[in-house]
Scaffold this motif. Structure first.
Motif: not given
Length: 87
Positions: A27-32, A40-48, A61-65
């Motif tokens: 799931l985390p890699e599908r989200v990324v 596009p960018g480098d992302y890290t996720t947290t999973v609970r 967290r994503v930078t949106v425009t």
């Protein structure tokens, strides 16, 4: 209810998304992967995991425009297999 993010958020902005879905180690890699298509960018996720371990909440967290950008990300994240909610 339609939210007018253009009045509430100054763009570009870092916007948190929480994706809740069935417990799946992929799931985390599908989200990324879904986010990468729109921002596009480098992302890290947290999973609970949920208390019983049946579901995972993946935060990113994503930078949106723009509001359109936010809506496209919500749609893409909601279409991931096994996802139940996007907050």
């Amino acid at each position: 209810m339609k939210v007018n993010f253009d009045e509430l958020v100054e763009f570009p902005s870092v916007f948190p998304f929480k994706v809740m879905g069935l417990a799946d180690p992929k799931l985390p890699e599908r989200v990324v992967s879904a986010v990468q298509k729109h921002a596009p960018g480098d992302y890290t996720t947290t999973v609970r995991p949920s208390s019983k371990g049946n579901y995972h909440a993946v935060s990113i967290r994503v930078t949106v425009t723009s509001q359109t950008h936010i809506e496209a990300l919500y749609k893409a994240l909601g279409e991931i297999e096994g996802v139940k909610h996007v907050l």
